[in-house]
Design a protein around this motif. Structure first.
Motif, PDB file in Angstrom:
ATOM      1  N   VAL A 104       9.439   3.843  13.163  1.00 61.14           N
ATOM      2  CA  VAL A 104      10.805   4.341  13.106  1.00 61.14           C
ATOM      3  C   VAL A 104      10.771   5.783  12.626  1.00 61.14           C
ATOM      4  O   VAL A 104      10.156   6.082  11.603  1.00 61.14           O
ATOM      5  CB  VAL A 104      11.676   3.516  12.148  1.00 61.14           C
ATOM      6  CG1 VAL A 104      13.062   4.117  12.022  1.00 61.14           C
ATOM      7  CG2 VAL A 104      11.762   2.079  12.642  1.00 61.14           C
ATOM      8  N   THR A 105      11.443   6.670  13.359  1.00 61.70           N
ATOM      9  CA  THR A 105      11.565   8.064  12.945  1.00 61.70           C
ATOM     10  C   THR A 105      13.042   8.421  12.882  1.00 61.70           C
ATOM     11  O   THR A 105      13.771   8.265  13.865  1.00 61.70           O
ATOM     12  CB  THR A 105      10.852   9.007  13.924  1.00 61.70           C
ATOM     13  OG1 THR A 105       9.456   8.695  13.957  1.00 61.70           O
ATOM     14  CG2 THR A 105      11.021  10.459  13.489  1.00 61.70           C
ATOM     15  N   GLY A 153       6.901   4.930   9.496  1.00 63.54           N
ATOM     16  CA  GLY A 153       7.260   6.153  10.198  1.00 63.54           C
ATOM     17  C   GLY A 153       7.673   7.236   9.235  1.00 63.54           C
ATOM     18  O   GLY A 153       6.982   7.499   8.247  1.00 63.54           O
ATOM     19  N   SER A 154       8.841   7.863   9.496  1.00 64.99           N
ATOM     20  CA  SER A 154       9.237   9.004   8.675  1.00 64.99           C
ATOM     21  C   SER A 154      10.748   9.173   8.681  1.00 64.99           C
ATOM     22  O   SER A 154      11.458   8.671   9.556  1.00 64.99           O
ATOM     23  CB  SER A 154       8.573  10.284   9.203  1.00 64.99           C
ATOM     24  OG  SER A 154       9.009  10.559  10.536  1.00 64.99           O
ATOM     25  N   THR A 174       1.932   3.788   5.726  1.00 67.46           N
ATOM     26  CA  THR A 174       2.413   5.006   5.078  1.00 67.46           C
ATOM     27  C   THR A 174       3.798   5.378   5.610  1.00 67.46           C
ATOM     28  O   THR A 174       4.030   5.380   6.821  1.00 67.46           O
ATOM     29  CB  THR A 174       1.443   6.166   5.322  1.00 67.46           C
ATOM     30  OG1 THR A 174       0.195   5.865   4.713  1.00 67.46           O
ATOM     31  CG2 THR A 174       1.990   7.467   4.728  1.00 67.46           C
ATOM     32  N   PHE A 175       4.700   5.671   4.703  1.00 73.24           N
ATOM     33  CA  PHE A 175       6.027   6.164   5.072  1.00 73.24           C
ATOM     34  C   PHE A 175       6.190   7.555   4.480  1.00 73.24           C
ATOM     35  O   PHE A 175       5.884   7.783   3.314  1.00 73.24           O
ATOM     36  CB  PHE A 175       7.130   5.242   4.558  1.00 73.24           C
ATOM     37  CG  PHE A 175       8.512   5.712   4.918  1.00 73.24           C
ATOM     38  CD1 PHE A 175       9.003   5.526   6.196  1.00 73.24           C
ATOM     39  CD2 PHE A 175       9.315   6.353   3.995  1.00 73.24           C
ATOM     40  CE1 PHE A 175      10.276   5.966   6.551  1.00 73.24           C
ATOM     41  CE2 PHE A 175      10.580   6.795   4.323  1.00 73.24           C
ATOM     42  CZ  PHE A 175      11.063   6.599   5.608  1.00 73.24           C
ATOM     43  N   THR A 176       6.679   8.501   5.295  1.00 75.73           N
ATOM     44  CA  THR A 176       6.827   9.889   4.854  1.00 75.73           C
ATOM     45  C   THR A 176       8.294  10.290   4.835  1.00 75.73           C
ATOM     46  O   THR A 176       8.999  10.158   5.841  1.00 75.73           O
ATOM     47  CB  THR A 176       6.055  10.840   5.784  1.00 75.73           C
ATOM     48  OG1 THR A 176       4.668  10.487   5.776  1.00 75.73           O
ATOM     49  CG2 THR A 176       6.201  12.289   5.311  1.00 75.73           C
ATOM     50  N   ASN A 177       8.731  10.769   3.682  1.00 70.84           N
ATOM     51  CA  ASN A 177      10.045  11.400   3.581  1.00 70.84           C
ATOM     52  C   ASN A 177       9.833  12.900   3.737  1.00 70.84           C
ATOM     53  O   ASN A 177       9.287  13.562   2.855  1.00 70.84           O
ATOM     54  CB  ASN A 177      10.698  11.092   2.230  1.00 70.84           C
ATOM     55  CG  ASN A 177      12.125  11.593   2.148  1.00 70.84           C
ATOM     56  OD1 ASN A 177      12.923  11.392   3.058  1.00 70.84           O
ATOM     57  ND2 ASN A 177      12.459  12.240   1.049  1.00 70.84           N
ATOM     58  N   ASP A 192       2.101   0.418   0.782  1.00 68.84           N
ATOM     59  CA  ASP A 192       0.863   1.193   0.858  1.00 68.84           C
ATOM     60  C   ASP A 192       1.079   2.553   0.208  1.00 68.84           C
ATOM     61  O   ASP A 192       0.779   2.742  -0.965  1.00 68.84           O
ATOM     62  CB  ASP A 192       0.433   1.343   2.315  1.00 68.84           C
ATOM     63  CG  ASP A 192      -0.930   2.006   2.449  1.00 68.84           C
ATOM     64  OD1 ASP A 192      -1.674   2.055   1.453  1.00 68.84           O
ATOM     65  OD2 ASP A 192      -1.261   2.493   3.550  1.00 68.84           O
ATOM     66  N   VAL A 193       1.609   3.518   0.963  1.00 73.19           N
ATOM     67  CA  VAL A 193       1.807   4.877   0.442  1.00 73.19           C
ATOM     68  C   VAL A 193       3.182   5.388   0.866  1.00 73.19           C
ATOM     69  O   VAL A 193       3.567   5.252   2.036  1.00 73.19           O
ATOM     70  CB  VAL A 193       0.729   5.852   0.965  1.00 73.19           C
ATOM     71  CG1 VAL A 193       0.975   7.266   0.431  1.00 73.19           C
ATOM     72  CG2 VAL A 193      -0.663   5.380   0.576  1.00 73.19           C
TER      73      VAL A 193
END
Length: 205
Positions: free
Chosen positions: A1-2, A24-25, A46-49, A69-70
Motif C-alpha cells: 500500500v502506498t 509500503g509507505s 518495513t513501513f516507511t513514513n 518489523d521496522v
C-alpha cells in the motif's frame, strides 16, 4: 500500500484495529482515533513514513503502534493517549529531520534516533518512558516548561537503562520564569546501576 502526498486516510471509532498489517509507505496523512484495539499495526514488513507523511494516532484501547518489523519515520509521527503502550515491538527508526511526538510508554525492541531527528512530548507538558536505555546522540530534544511540577507543568523523559546525550541539542520552550532554587528533572534513569553518558551540545554538564 502506498499513500501519496495528497492522500488522506481517517479512521475514527472502530471496534477493532485501526489499520492492521500495513506495508509500503505513507507520504500523505493518516489519522486514527478512538479505536478499541491497536491504532496502527505494521505487520511483518518495513513501513516507511516519508518526509511529507504525517501519522496522527490517539485514543486507542490498546497500543498506538505495534511494529511487526521496522517502522522508518522520515516525516512526523504523533502518538498519544493510548490505553496500553505508545510503541511496542520491532524497530522504530527516527531519521534525520523526522519528528516523533509521543507520550506514555515505549517498549519497542529498538528505538533509533539519527542526528538532527526530533523527539518531543505530545500533549505537553507530559512524560514519556522508554523501557530500555536510549542513545540520543546528536538528536534534538524538546522540552516545555510551564511550572515546577513534573509531567503536569514540565516535560520529562525516563529511560530504563544507560542514557546517552553526546552532542544532543536541548531546546526549551514555555512561559514560566524560573525562580531561585527551582529544580527541573527533565531526565530520569535507574541511575543506581546505569550511567548518563555525554553532555548536550554547547553545555558542559
Amino acid at each position: 500500500v502506498t499513500i501519496g502526498n495528497t492522500g488522506v486516510v481517517t479512521i475514527d471509532q472502530v471496534g477493532d484495529n485501526g489499520i492492521e498489517d500495513i506495508i509500503g509507505s505513507n507520504a500523505g496523512q493518516i489519522t486514527i482515533t478512538n479505536v478499541s484495539d491497536e491504532a496502527l499495526n505494521t505487520g511483518g514488513s518495513t513501513f516507511t513514513n516519508e518526509s511529507t507523511g504525517i501519522i496522527n494516532l490517539s485514543g486507542a484501547g490498546e497500543d498506538c503502534i505495534d511494529i511487526g518489523d521496522v517502522l522508518v519515520n522520515e516525516g512526523t509521527v504523533i502518538a498519544n493517549n493510548c490505553d496500553n503502550q505508545t510503541i511496542v515491538d520491532g524497530t522504530f527508526n527516527n531519521n534525520t529531520g523526522a519528528i516523533l511526538s509521543a507520550d506514555g510508554l515505549i517498549s519497542s525492541s529498538s528505538t533509533v534516533f539519527a542526528d538532527s531527528s526530533i523527539l518531543e512530548i505530545s500533549n505537553s507538558p507530559g512524560c514519556i518512558t522508554f523501557t530500555q536505555g536510549e542513545d540520543f546522540s546528536g538528536a534534538i530534544l524538546r522540552f516545555e516548561i510551564e511550572g515546577t511540577n513534573i509531567c503536569t507543568e514540565y516535560d520529562d523523559i525516563e529511560v530504563g537503562g544507560i542514557l546517552t546525550l553526546t552532542d544532543a541539542v536541548l531546546e526549551l520552550s514555555g512561559s514560566y520564569t524560573p525562580q531561585l532554587d527551582d529544580e527541573f528533572i527533565i531526565f530520569q534513569n535507574d541511575n543506581t546501576i546505569d550511567a548518563v553518558v555525554g553532555t548536550f551540545a554547547g553545555l558542559s554538564e
